[in-house]
Design a protein around this motif. Structure first.
Motif, short mmCIF file in Angstrom:
data_model
loop_
_atom_site.label_atom_id
_atom_site.label_comp_id
_atom_site.label_asym_id
_atom_site.label_seq_id
_atom_site.Cartn_x
_atom_site.Cartn_y
_atom_site.Cartn_z
N ARG A 200 0.85 -1.17 0.00
CA ARG A 200 0.00 0.00 0.00
C ARG A 200 0.89 1.23 0.00
O ARG A 200 2.03 1.18 0.48
CB ARG A 200 -0.85 0.01 1.28
CG ARG A 200 -2.24 0.57 1.12
CD ARG A 200 -3.21 -0.12 2.10
NE ARG A 200 -2.70 -0.10 3.47
CZ ARG A 200 -2.76 0.96 4.27
NH1 ARG A 200 -3.29 2.08 3.88
NH2 ARG A 200 -2.28 0.88 5.50
N LEU A 201 0.38 2.32 -0.53
CA LEU A 201 1.18 3.55 -0.59
C LEU A 201 0.44 4.68 0.09
O LEU A 201 -0.79 4.75 0.06
CB LEU A 201 1.42 3.95 -2.05
CG LEU A 201 2.32 3.03 -2.85
CD1 LEU A 201 2.33 3.45 -4.31
CD2 LEU A 201 3.75 3.07 -2.29
N GLY A 202 1.19 5.56 0.70
CA GLY A 202 0.63 6.80 1.19
C GLY A 202 1.35 7.93 0.47
O GLY A 202 2.58 8.02 0.55
N LEU A 203 0.60 8.73 -0.26
CA LEU A 203 1.21 9.89 -0.90
C LEU A 203 1.18 11.03 0.09
O LEU A 203 0.12 11.42 0.58
CB LEU A 203 0.46 10.29 -2.17
CG LEU A 203 0.47 9.33 -3.34
CD1 LEU A 203 0.00 10.04 -4.60
CD2 LEU A 203 1.87 8.78 -3.56
N GLY A 213 -3.56 3.99 -0.97
CA GLY A 213 -4.09 2.84 -1.70
C GLY A 213 -2.97 2.04 -2.33
O GLY A 213 -1.79 2.38 -2.15
N THR A 214 -3.33 1.00 -3.06
CA THR A 214 -2.31 0.24 -3.77
C THR A 214 -1.86 1.06 -4.97
O THR A 214 -2.53 2.03 -5.36
CB THR A 214 -2.86 -1.11 -4.27
OG1 THR A 214 -3.87 -0.83 -5.23
CG2 THR A 214 -3.43 -1.93 -3.13
N ALA A 215 -0.73 0.65 -5.54
CA ALA A 215 -0.22 1.37 -6.71
C ALA A 215 -1.27 1.40 -7.82
O ALA A 215 -1.50 2.44 -8.45
CB ALA A 215 1.06 0.71 -7.20
N ALA A 216 -1.93 0.27 -8.02
CA ALA A 216 -2.93 0.18 -9.09
C ALA A 216 -4.11 1.12 -8.80
O ALA A 216 -4.57 1.84 -9.69
CB ALA A 216 -3.42 -1.26 -9.21
N ARG A 221 -7.18 5.94 -9.92
CA ARG A 221 -7.90 7.11 -9.39
C ARG A 221 -7.46 8.40 -10.10
O ARG A 221 -8.25 9.30 -10.34
CB ARG A 221 -7.64 7.24 -7.89
CG ARG A 221 -8.60 8.23 -7.23
CD ARG A 221 -8.30 8.46 -5.79
NE ARG A 221 -8.13 7.20 -5.04
CZ ARG A 221 -7.65 7.17 -3.79
NH1 ARG A 221 -7.31 8.29 -3.18
NH2 ARG A 221 -7.50 6.02 -3.17
N ALA A 222 -6.15 8.45 -10.41
CA ALA A 222 -5.64 9.65 -11.05
C ALA A 222 -5.88 9.63 -12.55
O ALA A 222 -5.64 10.62 -13.24
CB ALA A 222 -4.14 9.79 -10.77
N ALA A 224 -4.21 7.95 -14.60
CA ALA A 224 -2.89 8.05 -15.22
C ALA A 224 -2.47 6.70 -15.77
O ALA A 224 -3.10 5.67 -15.48
CB ALA A 224 -1.87 8.54 -14.20
N SER A 225 -1.41 6.72 -16.58
CA SER A 225 -0.97 5.46 -17.18
C SER A 225 0.05 4.75 -16.28
O SER A 225 0.17 3.53 -16.32
CB SER A 225 -0.35 5.73 -18.55
OG SER A 225 0.69 6.68 -18.41
N ASP A 226 0.78 5.50 -15.51
CA ASP A 226 1.73 4.87 -14.59
C ASP A 226 1.76 5.61 -13.25
O ASP A 226 1.18 6.69 -13.10
CB ASP A 226 3.13 4.79 -15.20
CG ASP A 226 3.64 6.18 -15.57
OD1 ASP A 226 3.37 7.13 -14.82
OD2 ASP A 226 4.31 6.31 -16.61
N LEU A 227 2.47 5.02 -12.30
CA LEU A 227 2.48 5.54 -10.94
C LEU A 227 3.10 6.94 -10.87
O LEU A 227 2.63 7.82 -10.14
CB LEU A 227 3.24 4.57 -10.03
CG LEU A 227 3.15 4.83 -8.54
CD1 LEU A 227 1.71 4.88 -8.08
CD2 LEU A 227 3.92 3.77 -7.78
N GLU A 228 4.12 7.13 -11.67
CA GLU A 228 4.83 8.40 -11.61
C GLU A 228 3.92 9.56 -12.00
O GLU A 228 3.84 10.57 -11.29
CB GLU A 228 6.06 8.36 -12.52
CG GLU A 228 6.89 9.62 -12.40
CD GLU A 228 8.38 9.35 -12.64
OE1 GLU A 228 8.75 8.17 -12.83
OE2 GLU A 228 9.15 10.31 -12.61
#
Ligand SMILES: Nc1ncnc2c1ncn2[C@@H]1O[C@H](COP(=O)(O)OP(=O)(O)OP(=O)(O)O)[C@@H](O)[C@H]1O
Ligand SMILES: [Mg+2]
Lengths: 239, 351
Positions: A200-203, A213-216, A221-222, A224-228
């Protein structure tokens, strides 16, 4: 609070004019690997230090395994790897580890040292003076020192900076194995492929967690095509 | 309080400095150099000719004693009345006025210049010893100016030892602890079960070890190489030394809380060390200080360590002598205050 490794709610901390944490919320379950992602100065280190009892928040609640951070530290539940390798440069790798082992009260020192050195793949540098090691090797010793006493919560502040890709993969395999044994890991990072390995990630931005949430999930949610790019979009949206 | 953790800190400090050959070298070599300089200084003043006057109107066989003294190396003696001798002492044309009575020899020293006085006393004592068994009874020494404490040739050795123990250990502990703060290792320690008291205690044990090694070498050097006579027991010397070192380590830890870097730490030396050198008995005996400065000397730990070391080393007092006990008590009080201050200065919340 059963099963909760970290509980933080409304945590605030200011250093003079700088408000490092402005009401940060984060919950981490036992055995989870959670990544803290955020730009420079967003408060990652400050939050980790609060969990290690080194920063006393002005407001909010922080608990580790249901205890105050100071108590969790005294009980040997926390292993903290600082952002810069904090070691005694005049001592050998082994002497450093033996010292930290004694502080944590672990008895089977030799075994603990061998295991920790095995994990960071530095057995052959056991007797090297720390100041003669390369930067990446020092980082590895620093990680070994945090692992020595088999803590239940590992706080890793950018643990793979300066570590080569091969070893970085080994590190993550090891983190996974630890998590499998129920160890909780909170890791701060700027590296996206590394972030993707977390459960899980916290921004975090300007001292608050802006998305979780998870990276996916975060990517979706954003939109976007990738996490970055997700990270960039979410950060901009919250500004 | 965990003995294991305290021992771990102490062992670490010893291990760190074991590899730092330069610091170890300085710890021992610098005081030896200074001691030798001091030795040479005292040696030359011991060779300066002592100008003695034998009081003809109060002595038996004044002429004979004066002639015999005059014949020994290092003494120039003449015969004059007591009043004339006194006038010569006041005028600075004589250093000592001797009265040779049936009960023994009384030496009245001019006494205003400690270095010269020491040399004069030594020369005269040597000369009197040469006069044979009848004069070998140690002379009663009195002073025209000044006090009694600093006249022994070797009175300075304990002071130098105490000062260097204090100075070097203070410096080393300040810098070590500063590094502990700046390198982030203190943060790591504070994020471990180690308590602040255990950390300070570990530092005390580790540095006391070095201080005692230093003291052992210095005492041997002064006794065997410089030939300073010493009477007290070694244990007594080490006890005083250890008490002083505890204060200096704790003071070092305390000071490191107020310095941001090594350069700033060095700047504390004029504040912490220099006053002790000037007022603690190293340069001027405490009882020779002007009234204005004496209260300051009274609050410096080195003052008491100097007095205690001088008592056990030069005068051969036992540790349980009331004077030594009082000094140790005062040093212990300083220890409690500085150790308390040091512990308070280490905050778990670093920021
Ligand atoms: N001890 C301190 N004294 C003063 N300001 C501080 C202190 N520690 C942190 N800060 C400030 O708090 C803010 C957050 O810092 P923090 O180190 O937590 O950021 P970070 O997210 O870890 O950054 P990085 O990615 O660069 O490591 C910054 O503005 C920093 O300058
Ligand atoms: Mg940081």
């Amino acid at each position: 609070m059963d099963g909760l490794a970290i509980f933080a709610q409304g945590v605030r901390k200011r250093f003079g004019a700088v408000e490092a944490l402005r009401g940060l919320d984060l919950t981490v379950r036992e055995g989870e690997i959670v990544g803290l992602l955020g730009p420079n100065g967003s408060g990652k280190t400050t939050f980790i230090r609060a969990l290690a009892g080194l920063v006393r928040p002005e407001a909010g609640k922080v608990s580790v395994f249901g205890r105050a951070p100071g108590q969790a530290v005294a009980a040997g539940l926390i292993g903290y790897m600082t952002q810069a390798a904090a070691l005694y440069g005049e001592l050998t790798v082994e002497e450093n580890l033996r010292f930290f082992c004694a502080l944590q009260g672990r008895r089977d020192t030799e075994r603990a040292i061998s295991e920790a050195l095995g994990t960071v793949d530095l057995e052959d540098r056991r007797r090297a003076i720390v100041s003669t090691l390369s930067g990446g090797m020092r980082t590895r010793v620093s990680l070994a020192a945090a692992l020595l006493h088999e803590p239940r919560l590992l706080l890793l502040d950018e643990p793979t900076v300066g570590v080569d890709p091969l070893l970085r993969r080994d590190f993550w395999d090891h983190f996974r194995a630890l998590a499998g044994r129920g160890v909780t890991i909170l890791v701060s990072s700027h590296v996206m492929d590394e972030a993707a390995r977390c459960d899980r990630l916290g921004l975090i931005r300007a001292g608050v967690v802006i998305a979780e949430g998870t990276a996916a999930e975060l990517t979706a949610r954003a939109g976007a095509s990738d996490l970055e790019s997700a990270f960039v979009r979410l950060a901009e949206a919250s500004a | 309080m965990s003995a294991r953790r305290v021992a771990a800190v102490a062992r670490r400090i010893v291990a760190q400095f074991r590899r730092d050959h330069r610091s170890i070298g300085l710890l021992v070599v610098a005081p030896i150099i200074v001691m030798s300089l001091v030795g040479a200084l005292w040696g030359t003043s011991a060779q300066t000719v002592a100008r003695a006057v034998v009081a003809s109107d109060r002595s038996v066989a004044a002429a004979r004693v004066a002639a015999m003294l005059d014949a020994t190396a290092g003494v120039e003696a003449r015969e004059a009345s007591y009043a004339e001798g006194l006038a010569a002492l006041r005028a600075g044309t004589a250093d000592a006025l001797l009265t040779v009575g049936p009960g023994g020899v009384t030496v009245l020293l001019e006494g205003s210049d400690p270095l010269r006085t020491g040399g004069v006393a030594a020369s005269l004592q040597g000369a009197l010893r040469e006069l044979g068994p009848s004069a070998a009874v140690s002379p009663r020494i009195e002073y025209l100016y000044g006090g009694a404490d600093f006249t022994l040739l070797d009175a300075l050795a304990p002071v130098v030892i105490a000062f260097f123990a204090f100075f070097f250990i203070f410096l080393l502990s300040t810098v070590s602890f500063l590094r502990e703060r700046s390198s982030g290792t203190l943060e790591r320690l504070m994020a471990s079960p180690l308590r602040r008291g255990e950390l300070v205690l570990g530092y005390l044990v580790g540095f006391t070890f070095f201080a005692l090694v230093q003291a052992a070498i210095l005492v041997s050097f002064t006794v065997f190489v410089l030939g300073v006579s010493y009477r007290g027991s070694l244990v007594a010397i080490f006890v005083v030394e250890a008490a002083l070192v505890i204060v200096s380590v704790a003071l070092g830890l305390l000071v490191s809380a107020f310095a941001r870097n090594e350069l700033q730490a060095i700047q504390f030396i004029p504040l912490v060390v220099v006053p002790q050198a000037f007022l603690g008995g190293l340069l001027v005996p405490v009882d020779q200080l002007p009234d204005l400065l004496r209260p300051i000397a009274a609050v410096l730990p080195l003052t008491y360590a100097t007095e205690a070391l001088r008592a056990v080393m030069v005068k051969g007092y036992p540790l349980d002598d009331p004077l030594v006990l009082r000094d140790l008590g005062v040093i212990a009080l300083f220890g409690v205050l500085t150790v308390g201050g040091a512990i308070a200065s280490i905050r778990r919340e670093v920021a």
